[in-house]
Design a protein around this motif. Structure first.
Motif, PDB file in Angstrom:
ATOM      1  N   GLU A 223       0.870  -1.174   0.017  1.00 51.46           N
ATOM      2  CA  GLU A 223       0.062  -0.150  -0.224  1.00 51.46           C
ATOM      3  C   GLU A 223       0.833   1.394  -0.028  1.00 51.46           C
ATOM      4  OE1 GLU A 223      -3.403   0.460  -0.336  1.00 51.46           O
ATOM      5  OE2 GLU A 223      -3.395  -1.893  -0.623  1.00 51.46           O
ATOM      6  N   LEU A 224       2.022   1.022   0.679  1.00 50.84           N
ATOM      7  CA  LEU A 224       2.731   2.559   0.710  1.00 50.84           C
ATOM      8  C   LEU A 224       3.540   2.729  -0.743  1.00 50.84           C
ATOM      9  CD1 LEU A 224       4.799   1.950   4.190  1.00 50.84           C
ATOM     10  CD2 LEU A 224       2.950   3.560   3.639  1.00 50.84           C
ATOM     11  N   PHE A 225       3.976   1.703  -1.427  1.00 51.28           N
ATOM     12  CA  PHE A 225       4.405   1.616  -2.934  1.00 51.28           C
ATOM     13  C   PHE A 225       2.947   2.077  -3.695  1.00 51.28           C
ATOM     14  CE2 PHE A 225       8.171  -0.399  -1.579  1.00 51.28           C
ATOM     15  CZ  PHE A 225       9.113  -0.061  -2.589  1.00 51.28           C
ATOM     16  N   THR A 226       2.049   1.838  -3.375  1.00 48.33           N
ATOM     17  CA  THR A 226       0.953   2.471  -4.242  1.00 48.33           C
ATOM     18  C   THR A 226       0.582   3.797  -3.972  1.00 48.33           C
ATOM     19  OG1 THR A 226      -0.108  -0.049  -3.947  1.00 48.33           O
ATOM     20  CG2 THR A 226      -1.881   1.811  -4.761  1.00 48.33           C
ATOM     21  N   ILE A 227       0.762   4.223  -2.918  1.00 51.15           N
ATOM     22  CA  ILE A 227       0.424   5.737  -2.305  1.00 51.15           C
ATOM     23  C   ILE A 227       1.796   6.551  -2.923  1.00 51.15           C
ATOM     24  CG2 ILE A 227       0.614   7.378  -0.392  1.00 51.15           C
ATOM     25  CD1 ILE A 227      -0.831   5.110   1.040  1.00 51.15           C
ATOM     26  N   GLU A 228       3.121   5.960  -3.087  1.00 48.77           N
ATOM     27  CA  GLU A 228       4.313   6.669  -3.225  1.00 48.77           C
ATOM     28  C   GLU A 228       4.368   6.768  -4.830  1.00 48.77           C
ATOM     29  OE1 GLU A 228       6.612   9.297  -1.896  1.00 48.77           O
ATOM     30  OE2 GLU A 228       5.812   8.111  -0.605  1.00 48.77           O
ATOM     31  N   VAL A 229       3.995   5.912  -5.524  1.00 46.12           N
ATOM     32  CA  VAL A 229       4.227   5.532  -6.921  1.00 46.12           C
ATOM     33  C   VAL A 229       3.118   5.717  -7.789  1.00 46.12           C
ATOM     34  CG1 VAL A 229       5.575   4.085  -8.768  1.00 46.12           C
ATOM     35  CG2 VAL A 229       6.369   3.915  -6.207  1.00 46.12           C
ATOM     36  N   MET A 270      13.716   9.235  -8.416  1.00 44.05           N
ATOM     37  CA  MET A 270      14.779  10.199  -8.650  1.00 44.05           C
ATOM     38  C   MET A 270      15.773  10.051  -7.416  1.00 44.05           C
ATOM     39  SD  MET A 270      16.076  12.136 -10.988  1.00 44.05           S
ATOM     40  CE  MET A 270      14.674  12.616 -12.124  1.00 44.05           C
ATOM     41  N   ARG A 271      16.897   9.992  -7.638  1.00 40.03           N
ATOM     42  CA  ARG A 271      17.862   9.741  -6.581  1.00 40.03           C
ATOM     43  C   ARG A 271      17.488   8.799  -5.418  1.00 40.03           C
ATOM     44  NH1 ARG A 271      20.164  15.915  -6.268  1.00 40.03           N
ATOM     45  NH2 ARG A 271      20.694  16.208  -8.414  1.00 40.03           N
ATOM     46  N   GLY A 272      16.552   7.980  -5.538  1.00 45.37           N
ATOM     47  CA  GLY A 272      16.051   6.980  -4.707  1.00 45.37           C
ATOM     48  C   GLY A 272      15.048   7.497  -3.922  1.00 45.37           C
ATOM     49  N   SER A 273      14.469   8.761  -4.176  1.00 44.07           N
ATOM     50  CA  SER A 273      13.579   9.643  -3.154  1.00 44.07           C
ATOM     51  C   SER A 273      12.417   8.839  -2.841  1.00 44.07           C
ATOM     52  CB  SER A 273      13.335  10.992  -3.948  1.00 44.07           C
ATOM     53  OG  SER A 273      12.233  10.506  -5.008  1.00 44.07           O
ATOM     54  N   ARG A 274      11.797   8.019  -3.791  1.00 50.80           N
ATOM     55  CA  ARG A 274      10.374   7.231  -3.581  1.00 50.80           C
ATOM     56  C   ARG A 274      10.708   6.216  -2.345  1.00 50.80           C
ATOM     57  NH1 ARG A 274       7.615   7.251  -9.668  1.00 50.80           N
ATOM     58  NH2 ARG A 274       7.041   9.123  -9.687  1.00 50.80           N
ATOM     59  N   THR A 279      11.337   3.760   3.104  1.00 49.26           N
ATOM     60  CA  THR A 279      12.083   3.196   4.319  1.00 49.26           C
ATOM     61  C   THR A 279      12.073   4.104   5.416  1.00 49.26           C
ATOM     62  OG1 THR A 279      13.728   2.304   2.655  1.00 49.26           O
ATOM     63  CG2 THR A 279      14.584   3.058   4.708  1.00 49.26           C
ATOM     64  N   ASN A 280      12.004   5.351   5.441  1.00 52.24           N
ATOM     65  CA  ASN A 280      11.910   6.190   6.332  1.00 52.24           C
ATOM     66  C   ASN A 280      10.656   5.924   7.314  1.00 52.24           C
ATOM     67  OD1 ASN A 280      14.308   7.639   5.761  1.00 52.24           O
ATOM     68  ND2 ASN A 280      13.194   9.303   4.806  1.00 52.24           N
ATOM     69  N   GLU A 281       9.377   5.595   6.570  1.00 51.75           N
ATOM     70  CA  GLU A 281       8.156   5.353   7.415  1.00 51.75           C
ATOM     71  C   GLU A 281       8.247   3.963   7.928  1.00 51.75           C
ATOM     72  OE1 GLU A 281       4.501   5.481   8.795  1.00 51.75           O
ATOM     73  OE2 GLU A 281       5.078   6.983   7.356  1.00 51.75           O
ATOM     74  N   LEU A 282       9.140   2.954   7.622  1.00 50.46           N
ATOM     75  CA  LEU A 282       9.339   1.717   8.221  1.00 50.46           C
ATOM     76  C   LEU A 282      10.573   1.810   8.885  1.00 50.46           C
ATOM     77  CD1 LEU A 282       7.947  -0.368   4.998  1.00 50.46           C
ATOM     78  CD2 LEU A 282       6.712   0.568   6.979  1.00 50.46           C
ATOM     79  N   SER A 283      10.885   2.696   9.782  1.00 49.60           N
ATOM     80  CA  SER A 283      11.854   2.845  10.899  1.00 49.60           C
ATOM     81  C   SER A 283      13.039   2.194  10.071  1.00 49.60           C
ATOM     82  CB  SER A 283      11.514   1.853  12.135  1.00 49.60           C
ATOM     83  OG  SER A 283      10.466   2.510  12.515  1.00 49.60           O
TER      84      SER A 283
END
Length: 505
Positions: A223-229, A270-274, A279-283
């Motif tokens: 779901e996080l990837f669906t929201i982010e991408v 871009m530059r690994g932002s997504r 990763t930040n959200e999942l500690s």
């Protein structure tokens, strides 16, 4: 009291955000219970009856929704005389017609009685029932609101910690719980912190927490990837699966049928932002983006990255794969504590056996030797010829028997005569086995000779491998019922018929 009653209903309805009908229903239930507790009837034997039947009378209270006035009725069921068990709430037809001349058996008769004044006990009982009904209404409202959200991701604010579990405020005076086992290991949360959580389950029960949340579910990652991408959200890129070691590492498989789009690059951003946001959200959980492939071996090779296997053997029967790695890459393939191979196995759905090149050679060598010996024994060949067949990819009698003579004769060590002889021997073996099966069937009476077999039934049992009377006789009744749809009696009779030769012997 009528005005005070209406005011109280309106106040509770507004405070608890439940409909006034729910409050009125709760009040009616409370008034009925309190009336049952205090009602003395019109005869002197009621006290004795009360002790024997524990308030076995039926009361109905009806509140006027407009003016707050209410009326109380005592109710009886009308039953045949022989069925009367509780005279406090059941009457014969003759008795009922003294109350209502239109009464009928199976119906209800009612008699209006005076509203009983409530003392301290009655008021306390009414309060308890109202609180219970309001709580039930609140839980039903929460269930109705969140049931459709089960399986989705929402935001919540950390409200408090309870014995290792985290309580989240989801807004609107609604709470959810993340049990300790559903929290990311070593994740530190503090009161007031906002978290994204996966709604794992919404329960209807009247006790305990209704909304079960998770921070460890693979679905949260999806779901996080669906929201982010955006490409995933609009369906251009498809997520094929995900596997997680919460807080440590995870793998997600993606696919895109448009060759112009790089699915891994789109997910990384871009530059690994997504991927960094996730990763930040999942500690700090590291995420590997894996390209899905419909070929299982290729998919496994992608999933086991960054290590690259030098050889792979697929066993479709056991759904396992053996992967060989150079000695210096073996630890990378396995990962810390087996993490990498475990996630790859979970993602692909295959059992993966990771080993060194030496171990792989030893294992495959032993298996090849065993297969070569089997072919040599069955085909009456020298072991060297068996080894040549295995080397060329033949691993069973069937593969040799159904091979093309020209393909066999192209093997360097064989000429056309040798190839033809080997293939003929393999075909003879298969023919002998087939004849043996036919003889076994004939010796045990073919299933189509069993009395009671029609064409449809015969087709059903044959599709399930039943060829003889003995095959059918060995079945249990429930097995034959499931196989054919017969009822229990017919299935049992058919099995007994098939067993008759056993008893005759």
């Amino acid at each position: 009291m009528s005005k005070e009653l209406l005011l109280m209903v309106e106040t509770v309805s507004n405070e608890k955000a439940v409909s006034e009908d729910v409050i009125f229903d709760a009040l009616e239930t409370a008034l009925e219970a309190a009336t049952r507790k205090q009602y003395k009837g019109e005869n002197n034997t009621y006290d004795e009856f009360h002790e024997q039947h524990d308030n076995e009378i039926e009361i109905r209270v009806e509140i006027n929704r407009h003016n707050g006035e209410y009326e109380t009725y005592r109710c009886w069921s009308v039953l045949p005389e022989e069925e009367i068990e509780f005279p406090g709430k059941e009457l014969t037809l003759e008795q009922a017609r003294h109350i209502d001349e239109d009464a009928e058996e199976g119906g209800i008769v009612e008699q209006k009685i005076n509203n009983v004044p409530f003392g301290r006990i009655g008021a306390h009982l009414a309060k308890q029932i109202i609180i219970q009904k309001v709580r039930e209404a609140e839980r039903q409202k929460i269930y109705d609101e969140y049931a459709d959200l089960e399986g989705s991701v929402i935001h919540g604010t950390v409200k408090r910690l309870e014995r290792g579990n985290t309580i989240l405020d989801l807004g609107g005076n609604v709470e959810g719980i993340i049990f300790k086992e559903n929290m990311i290991p070593r994740e530190k949360t503090r009161q007031g912190e906002r978290l994204r959580v996966f709604i794992k389950q919404v329960q209807r029960e009247n006790r305990g927490h209704q909304i079960i949340l998770s921070r460890t579910a693979p679905e949260l990652l999806v779901e996080l990837f669906t929201i982010e991408v955006p490409e995933i959200a609009n369906g251009t890129i498809e997520i094929k699966g995900a596997a997680r070691d919460p807080g440590g590492r995870s793998k997600i498989a993606v696919f895109c049928d448009d060759p112009r789009i790089d699915p891994a690059g789109a997910c990384i951003g871009m530059r690994g932002s997504r991927v960094q946001n996730i990763t930040n959200e999942l500690s700090g959980e590291r995420v590997d983006i894996i390209i899905w492939d419909e070929e299982p071996a290729e998919f496994v090779i992608h999933a086991i990255a960054p290590a690259e296997p030098v050889a792979i053997v697929v066993d479709e029967d056991s759904h396992t794969m053996d992967l060989a790695f150079p000695e210096d890459k073996l630890a990378m393939a396995v990962g810390r504590g087996g993490q990498n191979v475990r996630l790859a196995s979970e993602l692909t759905g295959w059992r993966l056996n990771v080993m060194s090149e030496a171990e792989f050679a030893e294992k495959t060598g032993a298996e090849k030797e065993k297969t070569a010996q089997m072919l040599a024994d069955k085909l009456d060949l020298d072991i060297e010829v068996g080894e040549i067949l295995v080397r060329e990819g033949y691993h069973s009698i069937e593969e040799v028997a159904y091979s093309d003579v020209d393909e066999l004769s192209e093997i360097e060590e064989f000429d056309e005569d040798i190839a033809d002889e080997i293939r003929e021997r393999a075909s003879d073996i298969l023919l002998t086995l087939a004849i043996g099966d036919e003889e076994a069937i004939e010796a045990s009476n073919p299933i189509d000779t069993l009395p009671g077999m029609d064409e449809d039934l015969l087709l059903q049992v044959k599709l399930n491998g039943i060829q003889t009377w003995d095959d059918l006789a060995e079945l249990a009744t429930d097995e034959l019922v499931e196989m054919t749809g017969l009822n229990d009696d017919d299935a049992a009779a058919l099995i007994l018929k098939a067993r008759e030769p056993w008893f005759a012997e």
